[in-house]
Each structure stands twice: as C-alpha cells, then as structure tokens.
Design a protein around this motif. Structure first.
Motif, mmCIF file in Angstrom:
data_model
loop_
_atom_site.group_PDB
_atom_site.id
_atom_site.type_symbol
_atom_site.label_atom_id
_atom_site.label_comp_id
_atom_site.label_asym_id
_atom_site.label_seq_id
_atom_site.Cartn_x
_atom_site.Cartn_y
_atom_site.Cartn_z
ATOM 1 N N THR A 16 31.876 43.726 41.305
ATOM 2 C CA THR A 16 30.510 44.235 41.224
ATOM 3 C C THR A 16 29.824 43.696 39.973
ATOM 4 O OG1 THR A 16 31.179 46.203 39.979
ATOM 5 C CG2 THR A 16 31.182 46.384 42.380
ATOM 6 N N ASN A 17 28.533 43.944 39.877
ATOM 7 C CA ASN A 17 27.797 43.504 38.690
ATOM 8 C C ASN A 17 27.915 44.507 37.553
ATOM 9 O OD1 ASN A 17 26.097 41.658 37.313
ATOM 10 N ND2 ASN A 17 24.325 42.955 37.713
ATOM 11 N N ASN A 18 28.322 45.734 37.873
ATOM 12 C CA ASN A 18 28.323 46.812 36.886
ATOM 13 C C ASN A 18 29.577 47.667 37.040
ATOM 14 O OD1 ASN A 18 27.840 49.014 35.235
ATOM 15 N ND2 ASN A 18 25.746 49.330 35.939
ATOM 16 N N TYR B 207 32.770 32.134 41.533
ATOM 17 C CA TYR B 207 33.709 31.737 40.482
ATOM 18 C C TYR B 207 34.922 32.669 40.460
ATOM 19 C CZ TYR B 207 35.617 30.857 35.825
ATOM 20 O OH TYR B 207 36.461 30.572 34.785
ATOM 21 N N ILE B 208 34.672 33.975 40.488
ATOM 22 C CA ILE B 208 35.751 34.966 40.413
ATOM 23 C C ILE B 208 36.675 34.848 41.619
ATOM 24 C CG2 ILE B 208 36.260 37.443 40.506
ATOM 25 C CD1 ILE B 208 33.661 37.832 38.831
ATOM 26 N N LEU B 209 36.100 34.742 42.815
ATOM 27 C CA LEU B 209 36.910 34.637 44.033
ATOM 28 C C LEU B 209 37.777 33.385 44.004
ATOM 29 C CD1 LEU B 209 34.321 35.685 46.789
ATOM 30 C CD2 LEU B 209 36.315 36.988 46.021
ATOM 31 N N GLU B 210 37.178 32.254 43.671
ATOM 32 C CA GLU B 210 37.941 31.008 43.665
ATOM 33 C C GLU B 210 39.012 31.012 42.589
ATOM 34 O OE1 GLU B 210 35.429 27.599 43.555
ATOM 35 O OE2 GLU B 210 34.489 28.035 45.492
ATOM 36 N N ASP B 211 38.707 31.589 41.435
ATOM 37 C CA ASP B 211 39.683 31.637 40.353
ATOM 38 C C ASP B 211 40.881 32.498 40.741
ATOM 39 O OD1 ASP B 211 40.794 32.892 37.643
ATOM 40 O OD2 ASP B 211 39.781 31.018 37.133
ATOM 41 N N ILE B 212 40.628 33.668 41.348
ATOM 42 C CA ILE B 212 41.724 34.547 41.777
ATOM 43 C C ILE B 212 42.588 33.837 42.817
ATOM 44 C CG2 ILE B 212 42.292 36.685 42.988
ATOM 45 C CD1 ILE B 212 39.760 37.906 41.758
ATOM 46 N N ALA B 213 41.938 33.192 43.790
ATOM 47 C CA ALA B 213 42.677 32.505 44.853
ATOM 48 C C ALA B 213 43.550 31.388 44.280
ATOM 49 C CB ALA B 213 41.703 31.941 45.881
ATOM 50 N N ARG B 214 43.024 30.647 43.322
ATOM 51 C CA ARG B 214 43.781 29.551 42.718
ATOM 52 C C ARG B 214 44.953 30.076 41.885
ATOM 53 N NH1 ARG B 214 41.034 24.454 42.220
ATOM 54 N NH2 ARG B 214 39.104 24.448 43.441
ATOM 55 N N ARG B 215 44.700 31.168 41.153
ATOM 56 C CA ARG B 215 45.784 31.751 40.365
ATOM 57 C C ARG B 215 46.908 32.264 41.274
ATOM 58 N NH1 ARG B 215 44.390 33.363 34.894
ATOM 59 N NH2 ARG B 215 42.261 32.685 34.414
ATOM 60 N N ALA B 216 46.525 32.898 42.377
ATOM 61 C CA ALA B 216 47.532 33.420 43.317
ATOM 62 C C ALA B 216 48.335 32.260 43.922
ATOM 63 C CB ALA B 216 46.851 34.227 44.417
ATOM 64 N N TYR B 217 47.655 31.166 44.220
ATOM 65 C CA TYR B 217 48.328 29.998 44.780
ATOM 66 C C TYR B 217 49.325 29.415 43.777
ATOM 67 C CZ TYR B 217 49.047 25.253 46.474
ATOM 68 O OH TYR B 217 49.617 24.072 46.887
ATOM 69 N N GLN B 218 48.900 29.292 42.519
ATOM 70 C CA GLN B 218 49.796 28.768 41.497
ATOM 71 C C GLN B 218 51.010 29.663 41.297
ATOM 72 O OE1 GLN B 218 49.792 25.882 40.011
ATOM 73 N NE2 GLN B 218 47.858 25.211 40.952
ATOM 74 N N LYS B 219 50.819 30.953 41.356
ATOM 75 C CA LYS B 219 51.946 31.888 41.217
ATOM 76 C C LYS B 219 52.899 31.758 42.406
ATOM 77 C CE LYS B 219 49.318 35.410 38.637
ATOM 78 N NZ LYS B 219 50.219 35.675 37.482
ATOM 79 N N ASN C 116 38.692 46.911 39.203
ATOM 80 C CA ASN C 116 37.354 46.339 39.294
ATOM 81 C C ASN C 116 37.199 45.149 38.356
ATOM 82 O OD1 ASN C 116 34.435 46.595 37.664
ATOM 83 N ND2 ASN C 116 34.264 46.512 39.889
ATOM 84 N N ILE C 117 36.457 44.155 38.820
ATOM 85 C CA ILE C 117 36.028 43.049 37.971
ATOM 86 C C ILE C 117 34.510 43.023 38.028
ATOM 87 C CG2 ILE C 117 36.059 40.553 37.587
ATOM 88 C CD1 ILE C 117 38.777 40.462 38.953
ATOM 89 N N SER C 118 33.867 43.172 36.886
ATOM 90 C CA SER C 118 32.405 43.148 36.828
ATOM 91 C C SER C 118 31.936 41.928 36.060
ATOM 92 C CB SER C 118 31.879 44.423 36.168
ATOM 93 O OG SER C 118 32.150 45.546 36.985
ATOM 94 N N TYR C 119 30.804 41.372 36.483
ATOM 95 C CA TYR C 119 30.367 40.107 35.886
ATOM 96 C C TYR C 119 29.111 40.239 35.019
ATOM 97 C CZ TYR C 119 28.251 40.317 40.594
ATOM 98 O OH TYR C 119 27.643 40.727 41.763
ATOM 99 N N TYR C 120 28.363 41.308 35.138
ATOM 100 C CA TYR C 120 27.236 41.610 34.244
ATOM 101 C C TYR C 120 26.255 40.448 34.048
ATOM 102 C CZ TYR C 120 29.599 45.925 32.915
ATOM 103 O OH TYR C 120 30.193 47.159 32.944
#
Length: 243
Positions: free
Chosen positions: A189-191, A226-238, A203-207
């Motif tokens: 969310t934004n907040n 950005y957040i979605l792609e970063d999480i997906a890439r981190r999960a893939y690397q793990k 929760n991850i908020s980007y403000y």
C-alpha cells in the motif's frame, strides 16, 4: 446543468442557441444578453426562455452556472513523475526497506501458492504480478472474480493484496475471506496506517505523493512494479541458491 431532460425540452430556436453556447462557451460567460442574442441570431426573449429552462432566474445566473461548469471541466495540472519517484528510490537503499523485501521473499518461498488481489489499476498490477512471479517459478494466481466463494483450505498460501489507498472496501472484504480460509496476507500500500496495511500479516508501504485527476486516482504505480519484481527476483534467487 444541461441534462438530457432539459435538452429534450428545447424547441428549435433554443436548440440552436444551445449549440451556439457550446461552441462559444468561453466567450459567452463574458457576454451581455444582447451580444449572445445577436451572435446566435435569436431574440433576447428566446435567451430568457432558454435560461429559465436551465432553472436560472435570469441571464446573470446562467452565466455564473456556466462559469462554474467550465471551472469543473478545466484540466488540472499534472505533475511530472521524476520528483515523485526520487524519494522512493532513495528509500529502496534503506536497510529497513530491503529487509522487508527480503522477508516478503521468504514468505513467498514458504507458500505453496501465491494469490494476488486488487481492484482498478491495482488489479491490473496484481495480474501482472501473478504472471511475473509465475515466470520466475513461483506458482501464483490472480483472483479476478470477487464473488467466487472460497471453501478451500488455504493454510499454506500467501495472498499479496495491492491497494494505493489501503481503504478499498472490496479488497478489505476479500482479505477477510482469504484470512478466514487460512491464507497469510502481505499488503502493498501507499500508507502503512491504512486499514488494509493494518489487517495484513505483513505490509510494505512505498509513500509517494497521492494524486487524483478529477475523481480518479492517478498515483504513480512504478513503486508497486518495483516492489513486486524485486520480491519475485529475491524469491527466485533463494530458490536456486538455497543457503
């Protein structure tokens, strides 16, 4: 002001006057009644009947209402995106923020299925997120139909809920149904003080500065991508490089 019923009530001369007003509305608000009558080639009495059908006591009130209508339809200024995003990308270098992304990737790794939910532009990104996660070997589904009953045991699943405001009633209702079925909830969310952020397990908020065009929320969605792609890439690397 110019409702369908009112326009349907115009006679031929009044309809001609209506078209003239629509074509010269920016000038009409500064005209005298005689100027408008001459410009539209009608009588001043026709102009007065036209005003009364628009529920105006006279020509002056008509011009005031027309000016207000023009002000409502005026194009609001839209900010460029660069300055809005600068602070967000600076926060991506913050250790606390990156730890949240890494923690979210761990949740994705532990889930046997990842569901995505969202409405409007958040729904579009939820569908994109589902596809992106699937491309990187995470079994995921976008739940598009809000009215499908959920009877399955979702104990080992993770739901990623997207919402700019964090207050969308449909998304909140869907989250409750998924939580009742045992799914963990990660909200983006934004907040962090929003309802959806608070009822989620994490929760991850980007403000970023929230923006609206008339009644439409046009807040940039680049941080969500950005957040979605970063999480997906981190999960893939793990997954491919387990510690």
């Amino acid at each position: 002001m110019f409702t369908t019923e009112v326009i349907a009530s115009f006679n031929e001369l009044e309809l001609h006057l209506y078209h003239y007003v629509m074509q010269h509305k920016d000038k009409v608000v500064y005209m005298r009644i005689r100027d408008l009558a001459e410009g539209a080639n009608v009588s001043t009495s026709t102009v007065m009947r036209f005003c009364r059908k628009l529920d105006c006591d006279g020509f002056t009130e008509f011009k005031v209402k027309l000016k207000l209508l023009l002000d409502e339809d005026s194009e609001p200024a839209i900010k460029t995106g660069r300055h809005v995003l600068t602070e967000f990308f600076e926060r991506t270098e913050n250790e606390q923020f990156t730890l949240k992304l890494d923690d979210a990737a761990d949740e994705v790794m532990q889930a046997n299925h990842v569901y995505f939910i969202g409405l409007g532009s958040s729904g579009t990104l939820a569908e994109y997120g589902s596809r992106y996660f699937s491309n990187l070997r995470t079994f995921s589904t976008f739940l598009k139909d809000w009215y499908v009953p959920i009877h399955a045991d979702l104990q080992d699943s993770l739901t990623i809920a997207l919402s700019v405001s964090g207050e969308n009633e449909f998304t909140i209702s869907h989250i409750h149904k998924l939580k009742m079925s045992g799914s963990k909830i990660l909200s983006i969310t934004n907040n962090a003080q929003s309802t959806i952020a608070k009822i989620a397990d994490k929760n991850i908020s980007y403000y970023v500065t929230e923006e609206k065009y008339n009644t439409t929320n046009i807040t940039t969605q680049i941080p969500v991508v950005y957040i979605l792609e970063d999480i997906a890439r981190r999960a893939y690397q793990k997954r491919i490089n387990p510690e």
